[in-house]
Enzyme design. Structure first.
Site, PDB file in Angstrom:
ATOM      1  CG  PHE A   1      -0.274   0.447   2.504  1.00 58.89           C
ATOM      2  CD1 PHE A   1      -0.109   1.798   2.803  1.00 58.89           C
ATOM      3  CD2 PHE A   1       0.217  -0.494   3.407  1.00 58.89           C
ATOM      4  CE1 PHE A   1       0.531   2.206   3.969  1.00 58.89           C
ATOM      5  CE2 PHE A   1       0.862  -0.098   4.566  1.00 58.89           C
ATOM      6  CZ  PHE A   1       1.015   1.246   4.845  1.00 58.89           C
TER       7      PHE A   1
ATOM      8  CB  CYS B   1      10.326  -0.439   2.850  1.00 63.63           C
ATOM      9  SG  CYS B   1      11.064   0.193   1.350  1.00 63.63           S
TER      10      CYS B   1
ATOM     11  CD  GLU C   1      -5.669  -5.694   0.243  1.00 63.71           C
ATOM     12  OE1 GLU C   1      -4.721  -5.619  -0.564  1.00 63.71           O
ATOM     13  OE2 GLU C   1      -5.635  -6.393   1.273  1.00 63.71           O
TER      14      GLU C   1
ATOM     15  CE  LYS D   1      -3.141  -8.219  -4.552  1.00 65.95           C
ATOM     16  NZ  LYS D   1      -3.597  -7.248  -3.500  1.00 65.95           N
TER      17      LYS D   1
ATOM     18  CB  SER E   1       4.532  -7.507   5.682  1.00 67.54           C
ATOM     19  OG  SER E   1       3.609  -8.465   5.235  1.00 67.54           O
TER      20      SER E   1
ATOM     21  CD  GLU F   1       8.083  -3.098   8.403  1.00 70.45           C
ATOM     22  OE1 GLU F   1       7.457  -4.140   8.170  1.00 70.45           O
ATOM     23  OE2 GLU F   1       8.603  -2.398   7.504  1.00 70.45           O
TER      24      GLU F   1
HETATM   25  P1  NAD Z   1       1.379  -6.624   2.968  1.00 67.94           P
HETATM   26  O1  NAD Z   1       2.391  -7.711   3.058  1.00 67.94           O
HETATM   27  O2  NAD Z   1       0.240  -6.653   3.923  1.00 67.94           O
HETATM   28  O3  NAD Z   1       0.708  -6.625   1.496  1.00 67.94           O
HETATM   29  C1  NAD Z   1       1.494  -6.628   0.328  1.00 67.94           C
HETATM   30  C2  NAD Z   1       0.697  -7.287  -0.800  1.00 67.94           C
HETATM   31  O4  NAD Z   1       0.432  -8.656  -0.451  1.00 67.94           O
HETATM   32  C3  NAD Z   1      -0.662  -6.625  -1.049  1.00 67.94           C
HETATM   33  O5  NAD Z   1      -0.903  -6.606  -2.429  1.00 67.94           O
HETATM   34  C4  NAD Z   1      -1.634  -7.547  -0.309  1.00 67.94           C
HETATM   35  O6  NAD Z   1      -2.908  -7.580  -0.903  1.00 67.94           O
HETATM   36  C5  NAD Z   1      -0.975  -8.908  -0.418  1.00 67.94           C
HETATM   37  N1  NAD Z   1      -1.231  -9.758   0.753  1.00 67.94           N
HETATM   38  C6  NAD Z   1      -1.458  -9.357   2.038  1.00 67.94           C
HETATM   39  N2  NAD Z   1      -1.611 -10.435   2.839  1.00 67.94           N
HETATM   40  C7  NAD Z   1      -1.463 -11.524   2.053  1.00 67.94           C
HETATM   41  C8  NAD Z   1      -1.496 -12.930   2.301  1.00 67.94           C
HETATM   42  N3  NAD Z   1      -1.710 -13.411   3.527  1.00 67.94           N
HETATM   43  N4  NAD Z   1      -1.308 -13.776   1.269  1.00 67.94           N
HETATM   44  C9  NAD Z   1      -1.082 -13.297   0.019  1.00 67.94           C
HETATM   45  N5  NAD Z   1      -1.046 -11.978  -0.279  1.00 67.94           N
HETATM   46  C10 NAD Z   1      -1.221 -11.102   0.726  1.00 67.94           C
HETATM   47  O7  NAD Z   1       2.174  -5.251   3.027  1.00 67.94           O
HETATM   48  P2  NAD Z   1       1.562  -3.776   3.133  1.00 67.94           P
HETATM   49  O8  NAD Z   1       1.008  -3.581   4.492  1.00 67.94           O
HETATM   50  O9  NAD Z   1       0.704  -3.486   1.964  1.00 67.94           O
HETATM   51  O10 NAD Z   1       2.897  -2.915   2.954  1.00 67.94           O
HETATM   52  C11 NAD Z   1       3.759  -2.588   4.019  1.00 67.94           C
HETATM   53  C12 NAD Z   1       4.906  -3.574   4.102  1.00 67.94           C
HETATM   54  O11 NAD Z   1       5.630  -3.579   2.873  1.00 67.94           O
HETATM   55  C13 NAD Z   1       5.917  -3.187   5.165  1.00 67.94           C
HETATM   56  O12 NAD Z   1       6.334  -4.364   5.811  1.00 67.94           O
HETATM   57  C14 NAD Z   1       7.057  -2.566   4.384  1.00 67.94           C
HETATM   58  O13 NAD Z   1       8.313  -2.623   4.997  1.00 67.94           O
HETATM   59  C15 NAD Z   1       7.024  -3.413   3.147  1.00 67.94           C
HETATM   60  N6  NAD Z   1       7.674  -2.743   2.046  1.00 67.94           N
HETATM   61  C16 NAD Z   1       8.901  -3.192   1.687  1.00 67.94           C
HETATM   62  C17 NAD Z   1       9.579  -2.570   0.664  1.00 67.94           C
HETATM   63  C18 NAD Z   1      10.942  -3.062   0.259  1.00 67.94           C
HETATM   64  O14 NAD Z   1      11.442  -2.587  -0.745  1.00 67.94           O
HETATM   65  N7  NAD Z   1      11.552  -3.981   0.958  1.00 67.94           N
HETATM   66  C19 NAD Z   1       9.011  -1.480  -0.005  1.00 67.94           C
HETATM   67  C20 NAD Z   1       7.740  -1.043   0.378  1.00 67.94           C
HETATM   68  C21 NAD Z   1       7.077  -1.700   1.420  1.00 67.94           C
END
Ligand code: NAD
Length: 502
Positions: A155, A287, A182, A179, A232, A387
């Site tokens: 997000f 991140c 959401e 994808k 994450s 985090e």
């Molecule tokens: P998230 O892991 O909740 O979601 C990321 C994606 O995975 C979304 O599209 C979501 O719909 C999908 N998703 C969520 N739960 C899922 C599941 N159980 N099974 C399959 N798909 C699933 O992450 P977020 O809250 O949207 O974003 C924040 C996180 O992203 C933080 O941990 C941040 O550090 C990380 N991030 C990392 C980087 C990097 O470059 N390392 C960059 C940006 C964000």
């Protein structure tokens, strides 16, 4: 009595047009500054993902065979359109994510840099050739696209993170199913429409919205060749394990806990400015945000005073107003972050600046937490171990430089880190000793340029390829090596021995 306002449902984008979901499931999209539900987003069922993958598969042969000249013309046109219309995209990001408009514009600009990098595809995709590898035999290598690839994004960067990947994937001749998160779906559809306007053939760029159902269908789909994921750490691990078990290339970038080390010889005003910028920019929902400040030696009291002065002066409010910092993305995120501050306080941390309460420049009931500064944080507190992904900066105090390095290298994450010092020798030693993928020397958020590659170490990245730069070109292509002979006499004699060079 007036009827309630009609709420739009963000559709999928498949084969060059917007399509509604086949099922009933959808999610709320909120304006984080007001707390209002502004639209809903369709949640894909497996059949929706199937039709997006089918569109990407159908578009692949013609796109792969489209000349590089034509492909790059479309990329250049996309770049021009995006340059002209970037403020629209930034406004859309602010409306769903909450970050302030200048920050949203910065995100678009950083994504645009990858488009510009990908405009160099004719150069980036060149192979190599060797004449006379053996007598009368030449060898050359070519890079070819993989096929339909999937991008799954978080997000916090609704435009930039997808743009780390799709410009290079498309330039290399692949087709894409994106994808997005959401929570912030609309930027992806806006980008899809821009691609159509730029002349990208239907089916080369598709968008499916939704949750785990959509993600897991992509991870196991036989026609998806590669997955680029950002999110994450637990989900990154799941994506990596499932995607590779299904024979795909996977790069899965995970969460982070970024440390900024301040040595006693550092310019403390510079360090205080940068700690505030890196800790509270985008409300800590980056991140690469700094969440742990490691003060070395006897500077901590002075540094904390300087950071606190600056923190108290920040204006938190609606990102469309003159605010320094916006809200968090959802009510749940707001509650999670204040919960961590409560836990830190109970565990003995000093709350120097308390963002749990305060005045926020916004209408309605937004998801605000003000910038929060915690001192005397220790490594056993959840504000340190987890985090937080919010505007909470924790100060840890250590005696020596080796203590600071040991602290960072023991942490399971390894995304970014920064050192503030006036000593070149200390900086050189730090970059050599630290187990982290991206390092800043007096630079707090060391996000690599598009022509370098972005990626962390340890639990911050699963897979061996980072995003964009030469890693991106490598990830989205596979090499083929051709060995050629043009004999001028027919027949060379039968010989079952191992070929040797002569
Ligand atoms: P998230 O892991 O909740 O979601 C990321 C994606 O995975 C979304 O599209 C979501 O719909 C999908 N998703 C969520 N739960 C899922 C599941 N159980 N099974 C399959 N798909 C699933 O992450 P977020 O809250 O949207 O974003 C924040 C996180 O992203 C933080 O941990 C941040 O550090 C990380 N991030 C990392 C980087 C990097 O470059 N390392 C960059 C940006 C964000």
């Amino acid at each position: 009595m007036s009827s309630p306002a009609k709420i739009d449902v963000v559709p999928h984008w498949v084969g060059g047009r917007a399509v509604p979901g086949s099922g009933q499931r959808s999610g709320e999209v909120t304006d984080p500054a007001t707390g209002e539900v502004t639209r809903r987003v369709a949640f894909a069922e497996p059949a929706d993902v199937e039709s997006a993958v089918a569109a990407a598969r159908a578009a692949f042969p013609a796109w792969r065979d489209t000349s590089l000249t034509r492909r790059t013309q479309i990329l250049f046109r996309f770049r021009e359109l995006l340059n002209h219309r970037a403020p629209e995209l930034a406004a859309l990001i602010t409306a769903e994510h909450g970050k302030v408009l200048t920050d949203a514009a910065g995100e678009v600009a950083r994504g645009q840099e990858v488009v510009e990098f990908a405009c160099g595809a004719p150069h980036l995709l060149t192979g190599s050739a060797t004449e006379n590898a053996s007598t009368g035999i030449d060898v050359h290598s070519i890079r070819q696209p993989l096929g339909p690839v999937a991008i799954i994004s978080p997000f916090n960067f609704p435009a930039m993170v997808p743009m780390w990947f799709f410009p290079i994937a498309i330039a290399a001749g692949n087709t894409v199913v994106l994808k997005p998160s959401e929570k912030v779906p609309s930027a992806a559809n806006w980008i899809a429409e821009l691609w159509a306007e730029a002349g990208l053939p239907d089916g080369v760029f598709n968008v499916v919205h939704g949750d785990r159902v959509a993600v897991d269908t992509l991870l196991t789909h036989p026609d998806i060749t590669a997955i680029s994921f950002v999110g994450s750490t637990p989900v990154a691990r799941h994506v990596y394990e499932t995607g590779t078990a299904h024979g795909k290339r996977v790069q899965a970038l995970g969460g982070a806990k970024n440390h900024m080390v301040v040595l006693p010889d550092a310019d403390l005003d510079l360090a205080a400015d940068q700690a505030v910028n890196a800790g509270y920019g985008s409300a800590g929902e980056r991140c690469m945000a700094i969440s742990a400040l490691v003060a070395v030696g006897d500077i901590a009291d002075t540094l904390v005073t300087k950071i606190a002065e600056r923190t108290r002066a920040l204006r938190t409010g609606d990102g469309r107003r003159d605010s320094d910092m916006g809200p968090l993305v959802t009510r749940a995120a707001q509650q999670r972050v204040t919960g961590y501050v409560d836990a830190g306080e109970s565990a003995g941390a000093t709350v120097v600046v308390d963002g749990r309460t305060g005045r926020f420049d916004a209408d309605g009931n937004g998801f605000f937490v003000g910038p929060t500064l915690l001192d005397h944080v220790t490594t056993d507190m959840t504000v340190y171990t987890d985090e937080i992904f919010g505007p909470v900066l924790s100060v840890l105090r250590v005696d020596t430089y080796p203590d600071a390095v040991a602290l960072i290298n023991t942490n399971p994450y390894g995304n970014g880190t920064a050192l503030f010092t006036r000593s070149g020798a200390a900086a050189r030693r730090f970059q050599n000793e630290i187990d982290v993928g991206m390092i800043g020397i007096n630079v707090p958020v060391p996000v690599p340029m598009a022509y370098y590659s972005f990626g962390g170490w340890k639990n911050s990245l699963f897979g061996d390829t980072h995003a964009h730069g030469t890693h991106g070109v490598h990830f989205y292509t596979r090499t083929k090596v051709v060995t050629t002979r043009w004999p001028d006499t027919s027949g060379s004699g039968v010989d079952l021995g191992f070929p040797t060079n002569a």
